[in-house]
Each structure stands twice: as C-alpha cells, then as structure tokens.
Design an enzyme around this catalytic site. Structure first.
Site, PDB file in Angstrom:
ATOM      1  N   ASP A 107      -1.847   9.726 -10.552  1.00 12.83           N
ATOM      2  CA  ASP A 107      -1.775   8.654 -11.550  1.00 12.83           C
ATOM      3  C   ASP A 107      -0.332   8.392 -11.955  1.00 12.83           C
ATOM      4  O   ASP A 107       0.090   7.224 -12.105  1.00 12.83           O
ATOM      5  CB  ASP A 107      -2.597   9.038 -12.779  1.00 12.83           C
ATOM      6  CG  ASP A 107      -4.091   9.034 -12.489  1.00 12.83           C
ATOM      7  OD1 ASP A 107      -4.484   8.507 -11.429  1.00 12.83           O
ATOM      8  OD2 ASP A 107      -4.855   9.571 -13.325  1.00 12.83           O
TER       9      ASP A 107
ATOM     10  N   GLU B  60      -4.801   2.308  -4.283  1.00 15.78           N
ATOM     11  CA  GLU B  60      -3.347   2.428  -4.278  1.00 15.78           C
ATOM     12  C   GLU B  60      -2.672   1.173  -3.748  1.00 15.78           C
ATOM     13  O   GLU B  60      -1.500   1.200  -3.384  1.00 15.78           O
ATOM     14  CB  GLU B  60      -2.914   3.642  -3.460  1.00 15.78           C
ATOM     15  CG  GLU B  60      -3.209   3.536  -1.961  1.00 15.78           C
ATOM     16  CD  GLU B  60      -4.593   4.062  -1.599  1.00 15.78           C
ATOM     17  OE1 GLU B  60      -4.826   4.387  -0.430  1.00 15.78           O
ATOM     18  OE2 GLU B  60      -5.449   4.166  -2.513  1.00 15.78           O
TER      19      GLU B  60
ATOM     20  N   ASP C 248       0.850  -1.189   0.000  1.00 14.64           N
ATOM     21  CA  ASP C 248       0.000   0.000   0.000  1.00 14.64           C
ATOM     22  C   ASP C 248       0.887   1.241   0.000  1.00 14.64           C
ATOM     23  O   ASP C 248       1.876   1.307   0.738  1.00 14.64           O
ATOM     24  CB  ASP C 248      -0.906   0.007   1.234  1.00 14.64           C
ATOM     25  CG  ASP C 248      -1.872   1.173   1.198  1.00 14.64           C
ATOM     26  OD1 ASP C 248      -2.868   1.080   0.462  1.00 14.64           O
ATOM     27  OD2 ASP C 248      -1.620   2.171   1.902  1.00 14.64           O
TER      28      ASP C 248
END
Length: 895
Positions: free
Chosen positions: A778, A805, A761
């Site tokens: 992004d 994410e 993560d």
C-alpha cells in the site's frame, strides 16, 4: 359570577385558545420538519450506498474482463500431450507470465479432460486431479464454449483458505471437451476494494456468488465465508427475485424477526459480453439505527425544547392572568374606595361653612358647595355645577390680577393659589373673600386633573386650618409641608392625620423633628431620596420620587410623593406636597415585569433562530440564536429591509427568494404554517450558510424560524467527493476517470485537438506484495501515485487509479510524441523513488511499464477504442521486458 369579571374571564379564555392554537401549530410545524429531515437523511444514505456498490461493480467488472480475455486466449490453444515436456514447460512459463500480469488472480491452471492439472503457475498443483470439484464439472458440462464458468466459493485443500474459480472449457478439433483453463481468484485485492468503499464503522460491504454463498465481507466484525445468503426474506433473495441490476432495500441480512434491520444497496455483476453462467452480487449495507442516530438525537432535542416552551408559556400565561385578575380586583376596590371618598368629600362640602369649589380639569364641570352659594346670596338650585360664570362675578379692579394668579398656579409656577378679592353677590353688592386653592393632581402631560379651592371670610382664617384638616382626612395619603432650614435641621409645619399611616409618626412628632420620617426610609433607598430632595432644592423644580419605608408591625411599604419647593425670606426651603401608599400597585407591576422577562428569556434561549415581524415589515423581536446566525449584536440588529439586502446580496437570487417566500406566505394564510424551504443566506461578516426557513402566520404578523443546515450540506459534499477519489492513493478513482474521459473526448472533438492516454502498471507488484507484505505494498502504491501526480504539470491533466496496481493518465491536447515523452518522464520519476524491490527481475527498485495512445477524436473513433489501444501497448511493453514505454512503435527501454 360578578358582571364586571365576565369580560376579563372571556379574554382569559381567548388567550388560552390562542396559546393552544399557536403551540399546536408549532407542533405541526416541528413534526413536518422532522419528517422531512428524516426522509432527507434516508435519501442521502441510499444514494451513498448505491454509489459505493457502483464502484465495486466497475472495478470488479474490469478485472473479470481482463481475466476472461486471458482464459479465452488460453482456451483457444490445445492441451499439450503428456508426452510433450517442451510444450508443458512453455505453457507453464506462459501461465506464470499471465499470472503476474493479472491483478486478483492467485493461480492459473490447465486441466486435462479427466480433471488432472497438466500445467500451472504453481508447480505443486501439477498432477493433482480435481474432477470431483463442482467448478470442473460445471465447466465440463457447459454447452457453450464461450461461457465463463463462475464456481461457488470453496475451501482450498492446500492451505484451508476460501477461494473462487473462474473457468472456460477447451474444445478439441472434433468439438468435444478436451480440458479446462481455470483461474483461482485471490481474495486479498478484492477485500482491499471492499474496505476502500466503507465510510462508516457500522458499514458492511461484501461479495457473494450468484447462488447466495458469501465469498468476502469487510466489516468491523468479519465473518467467515461460505454462509448461505439466499434464504427467504433476506436482502439477497429480494434483490435476486426482483430481476433488477441495482436494488436499494431495507430489511435484514439473515432470516428471522430478531435479525437487525439494515439499509442496503445490492448490484448484480454480470457483464453481458462475458457470458457468465452465474453472476456476482456486490452489497453495501448500514444498520438502520446507525443511519438515523444523528437524526434521532436532533429530534429529541427539538421535541424537548418544544415541550419546555409549551410548559413555560402556559405557566407564564397563567401567572400573567392571575396578576391581571388581582390587579382587576384591586382596581375595583380602588374604584369603590374612590366612590366612598367622593361621597365623603361631598358630605364635607355640604357640612363646611367655607365656600368650596372643585374642578377636575378642562371639559369637566365645576362643583360648588352650598356654603359658596350661600355666601353670594343664592339658593341651592340657582347655581348649577356646570356654571363657569364665577369669573364674571369678579370685581373689575381685581379681575385681571386674580385670573393671572390662578393661571400661574395652574401652570405649576406657584405652590398655592392665594388671593383676596371681591365677588358680586346676587343683590349686586360686593363681598370681600379670602381665596385659597391648590392643584392636587396632574396627568402625565402636566395637565390639571384635580383642583380644590375655598372662599372664606378673612376673619375666619383660624378656623380654616381646622376645616382643611377635616378635608385632608377624606383624601388618601397625607398632605404636608416640609421645611428645611439653612442649618440643616428640618420639620413638618403641617401634616394631615394620614401621615400616621405613611411614616408611623403623629403630625405633632414630625412638626417637632422632621428627621424622624427619614429614619423610616429603607436603607437601600435613603441615598436616592436625599439626592432627589437636594436636586429639587438646588433647582426649585418639583420633587417627585418613589421609595420604600419600613414600618413597625407592617413591614416594607412603597410610597409615591410629589411636592413643589418655595424659598422663604429666611433662606429656608418649604415644600408643599402629598404622599400616598402605592404598595399594592407597585408589587403587581413588578410581578408583571418579571413574568414578561421570563417569557422573553425562554424565547431568547430557543435552539433555533426566531424573529417576529409585524404587518409593516418591522422586526420587533429576534432571539439570540438569530443574532448569532447572522452576525449581529443587539445594538446592530437590522430592520427587515436591511436584513433582506444583507442576507441575499445577489439581486437575482434575492428576487428568486422573494418569489419563493411570497408563495410560502400565501400557502400559510390558509393553514397557518409557512412551509420550510432551504435558502442560501449571507451573515454580516460575509459567511454563507444554508438555512431551513419556515414559520407561522398569526393575524397580520408572522414568526420566522431558522435552522442551520450548513454542516449537513458540507458533509454531503465531502461524501460526494469521496465517491470520486481512490481512498488508498488519494488520486482520482475509476468512476472519476470514466466521466472525465467522456467529457474530454467531446471537448477535443469540438476543438479538433488530440487526446492522449498513458496506461501504467507497476512491474512485478505481486512479488513485491509477497516479499514485503500488503502494508508495504500500500505504501508503494501511494508513493507511485504521488510521483505520477507530481510529474503531470498541467492543471487539466488527470491521473487515476485504474484498478489493482494499474494507473491511467489523461492528457488533453497532447499528441503521440508528447505523450511518449511524458510516459518516459513518468518511468524516470518512479524509478527515482528508489523503492527497493528484491523480487523484481527487471531492476533492484520499483519500476513501471507504460502504454501510450493518442488520437484526434472523430466520428470513426470512441473513447473505449483509444483506451484499448493504450492497454494493448501496455501489454506490449510488459511482454518486451517491462520498465519501458510502448507507443505502437518499437518500445523505449529503460536500462
């Protein structure tokens, strides 16, 4: 109707019936192919849309599961009393931690029983009362405390945006309603998910509440949320009423006859373990007209080519039959003229005093004139035309010589048969005769088809010339002698009266000057005629040529000539021959050639490959598209057997294709059309293509058609790959990971090897987005995905985007120590990217947290349990301060 025309008209009608049958059969074949192709296009589109909504379902179901787990944990804790500021401060901190960890959550809040916000990760909401909101009322009225309340989309008070609430009730010690825990969904991550599954400009993806209120929509022309989709007859209502989890339907998104038709896949998102009071409905639709646009374009081209081919074939057949009719009429006229000439020839034979005999080749009777019979003392009926005994009447002293001279002439070795010999009369006496004769015509093999001879009194040679002129006048064209002198001058020593029609000059004019004839020859043919005469003069071989002359008042005419050369003692060359006018026959032949060329050109330019095969398997026609498909030139075109071996080099597949083709041919014998099947073919240069091959059987022959389907197959394969790839990061998506995890679990279970997972993560990614914007977010996601992929050196290791994410790494045959070391390497690789992160409380650059789990698969474990262990360790790493690896032991920190 003349009797002679009936067979010709019957054959013409039959040809039209054949053309109509072939054209209709091709039309049926084309219609069947287009119908099959249209259904194939629609089927592939349904599958693609169903795949895309499945991706939305899988991602959203996972996020809902994570959010529900947090809400359940918070709902198990009592709502702090207003007089306990320490409890409020602790609860606010926990809400902020959970809010940062959860992807797709904008706000986490705890509400008291009266609807007042007592704790939130957004301080500005504390103290506000939302008891009037339907989502709070639904949570308060829920009878089952484990129910996950899904509120309808609503417009926020603070910023006017559209949001959706998820909530769970908090129960007091007495079981009564004591408050609620609410999570506000952030539309941005979900909108990114919807955008990621769109693969066409006209495609629309969306997410709606179970009551029909639209929450999000991704399209070229976005529309505001809040629209009611649950109206009668819409795709939403039909899907909801069907009770199915997934529906692929054709219809409209809005009611009304003027609403555009779409093809859409809808899927209900309501995992049973979440106990959601209302489901989400995910949808992916495309305009029906856009789905079929490519098919319609191809269909219009094929139908246009089919109609053009039919019109051209009809025109060509009509022109061909017209030419056949004209040729038939001409043949009848020539036959009638021939009969008249024969009648005149017989009249001439009756009138002349020469002994004339005529022969039309081996197996035909010999005809004798009355004067010939009278010369030998016979009456008219005493010698039949079939009598060949004249050779027995030759004097023994001259018989061998006479027959040898005649045989040489019949073989073509002399220009004229001429001999003086004796014939036995009826009374046994002998009579001297001057014999002359000439072969007038031969067939294509050189055999004699017409010979005329004459017996005359040696003293009558002066009159013979006059009689020969009379005879020549009955023959079409002209008989002539052409003499070329050593000095280059020329003349015609003899030319019959017919030369006037041939060259437009009288015999006397040509007798004086032979060059006049050459002045009539067409300028484009003059060199050709001169060269053929020169060749005959050099080799003394017979001269034969066809050429044009231009005559005053008559225009251009075609002539055909034949002559044999003879070298004279003076050194001059003398040709004996004849010329005739062949204009009508030549023009008909040229028109027929042009008709055949036009028909062949039309078939050669067809937009599909064509070849025709006879009953022996010989390919006697193939068009240009067939040669292009399989990489041949016209000179290299193979036989059917050679093409079969080259097109299907694999023996096993060739046997399978042969069986399929034989069955298709067997079906075609009943209906005429060979059903279309797709085959994998190989061209001469080794390039593989997928061909849709069908055809038509006519008689013992068949026409095979070839349509290249390779590009369509490649596009289908590309779309299939896109369904297993995350469009943002370029790594595998969740669906690909889930399938690979199941496969590797079974494989490692068989081999008794460990299987490891690393859950990753990105730390404080929500703050990164808020600080730098979604575009930078992004870019960050793509960079992290690239670093993770580069750090996995083994080809069978897999990195996938797990959602938001989060990423997951699958490491087959890797124990816990190896997975922990690999997780540490991944953390260092991401930190080495040095992506500035001013909103991180851990470091000044982007970092990751990782949870590691490893297990040897056995009967007591499942892939889902291994994934849950890795996820738990990830939460431990994040709770321990982030930027570290947790493998179940004390986490490894990364200063």
């Amino acid at each position: 109707m003349p009797h002679s025309l009936r067979p010709l008209l019957s054959r013409a009608r039959t040809a039209w019936w054949w053309l109509a049958g072939v054209w209709l059969a091709l039309g049926a074949l084309l219609a069947g192919f287009l119908s099959w192709d249209r259904e194939e296009v629609a089927t592939r589109e349904r599958e693609h849309l169903a795949q895309q909504v499945a991706i939305i379902h899988d991602n959203l179901a996972r996020q809902l599961t994570s959010i529900n787990a947090v809400l359940a944990r918070l709902a198990d804790e009592p709502v702090p009393a207003p007089s306990d500021p320490v409890a409020h401060q602790y609860l606010n901190a926990r809400l902020r931690a959970f809010g940062e960890a959860l992807s797709g959550v904008r706000t986490l809040s705890v509400l008291a029983a009266d609807g007042t916000v007592v704790a939130s990760d957004r301080p500005e909401l504390i103290g506000k009362n939302f008891a009037y909101r339907p989502y709070f009322q639904a949570t308060r009225d829920a009878t089952d405390p484990d129910t996950l309340i899904v509120g309808a989309p609503f417009r926020a008070v603070l910023d006017g945006g559209w949001y959706l609430m998820l909530g769970r009730a908090v129960r007091g010690p007495d079981g009564r309603f004591a408050g609620a825990v609410m999570a506000t969904l952030d539309p941005a991550p979900f909108l990114t998910l919807l955008e990621s599954v769109r693969y066409a400009p006209d495609m629309v993806t969306g997410l709606a509440h179970g009551d029909g209120v639209r929450f999000l929509m991704a399209s070229e022309l976005p529309q505001a949320p809040g629209a009611d989709l649950a109206q009668p007859g819409t795709l939403f209502s039909r899907h909801r009423d069907s009770g199915a989890s997934t529906s692929v339907l054709r219809g409209s998104l809005q009611p009304g006859d003027d609403a555009p038709q779409v093809l859409g896949a809808l899927r209900t998102i309501q995992p049973p373990e979440l106990r959601m009071d209302k489901p989400f409905i995910a949808g992916a639709v495309r305009e029906w007209s856009a789905v079929l646009e490519g098919w319609r374009t191809g269909a219009r081209w094929l139908i246009g080519a089919y109609l053009l081919l039919g019109a051209a074939a009809a025109a060509a057949l009509r022109l061909y039959q017209r030419q056949r009719f004209i040729l038939h009429q001409h043949a009848l006229a020539l036959a009638e003229q021939e009969a008249q000439l024969q009648a005149r020839w017989r009249a001439a034979m009756q009138a002349t005093t020469l002994g004339i005999w005529e022969w039309h080749g081996e197996g035909t009777p010999t005809r004798f004139s009355p004067a010939w019979k009278e010369m030998l003392g016979y009456d008219e009926g005493e010698v039949a035309d079939e009598d060949h005994g004249w050779q027995d009447r030759l004097h023994p002293d001259e018989r061998e010589q006479v027959l040898a001279l005649l045989a040489r002439h019949l073989r073509g070795e002399t220009q004229l048969y001429e001999a003086m010999h004796r014939l036995r009369r009826k009374d046994g006496s002998w009579r001297w005769v001057q014999a002359r004769g000439r072969v007038l015509a031969r067939d294509a093999q050189g055999r004699v088809t017409h010979f005329v001879g004459a017996f005359g009194d040696p003293s009558e040679q002066g009159e013979d010339r006059l009689r020969l002129d009379r005879l020549a006048a009955q023959v079409p064209g002209t008989l002539y002698q052409y003499q070329l002198e050593p000095d280059g001058s020329s003349h015609f020593p003899y030319a019959s009266a017919g030369v006037q029609d041939i060259y437009g000059f009288s015999p006397d004019e040509l007798r004086a000057n032979g060059t006049l004839a050459f002045e009539r020859i067409h300028p484009q043919d003059a060199a050709q005629v001169s060269q053929s005469i020169d060749a005959s003069a050099r080799t003394l071989q017979p001269w034969h040529d066809e050429y044009r002359v231009v005559l005053p008042g008559r225009g251009e005419r075609w002539l055909s000539g034949y002559a044999r050369p003879q070298r004279l003692a003076s050194g001059a060359l003398l040709w004996h021959g004849y010329l005739r006018d062949v204009t009508d026959a030549k023009q008909q032949a040229l028109q027929l050639q042009e008709t055949e060329r036009l028909l062949k050109h039309l078939m050669n330019e067809m937009p599909v490959g064509l070849c025709m095969v006879d009953e022996q398997g010989r390919i006697y026609f193939r068009n240009r598209r067939f040669l292009d498909y399989f990489g041949y030139t016209e000179e290299q075109a193979p036989t059917m057997r050679e093409w079969w071996r080259c097109a299907y080099p694999d023996a096993q597949y060739r046997t399978q294709v042969a069986l399929t083709w034989s069955q298709a041919r067997a079906q075609a014998r009943a209906g005429g059309d060979i059903p279309v099947h797709e085959y994998r073919t190989t061209a001469a240069d080794g390039v593989e293509r997928t061909m849709a091959i069908g055809g038509l059987v006519f008689g013992s022959h068949f026409l095979a058609t070839f349509v290249d389907r390779t590009e369509q197959q490649v596009q289908s394969e590309l779309l299939r790959k896109l369904a297993y790839m995350d469009s943002l990061t370029g790594v595998a998506n969740r669906r690909h990971f889930d399938q690979t995890l199941q496969t590797e679990w079974r494989r490692c279970q068989r081999s008794r090897q460990p299987l490891a997972l690393i859950m990753v993560d990105i730390d404080h990614f929500k703050q990164f987005n808020d600080l730098y914007g979604h575009q930078a977010g992004d870019d960050c996601m793509r960079a992290v995905a690239g670093a993770l992929r580069a750090a996995l050196a083994r080809p069978y290791d897999l990195v996938a985007r797990y959602g938001g994410e989060e990423f997951v790494c699958l490491l087959p045959e890797c124990d816990l120590a190896g997975a922990r070391a690999k997780g540490q390497a991944l953390c260092e690789a991401v930190r080495a990217l040095a992506i500035t992160h001013g909103g991180s409380a851990v470091a000044g650059v982007v970092t990751i947290s990782a949870g590691v789990a490893s297990q040897v698969p056995g009967e007591d474990g499942t892939p889902e349990a291994l994934l849950a262990h890795a996820d738990t360790h990830l939460y431990r790493a994040k709770a321990a301060g982030r930027n570290r690896v947790d493998a179940g032991a004390p986490p490894l920190s990364n200063p």
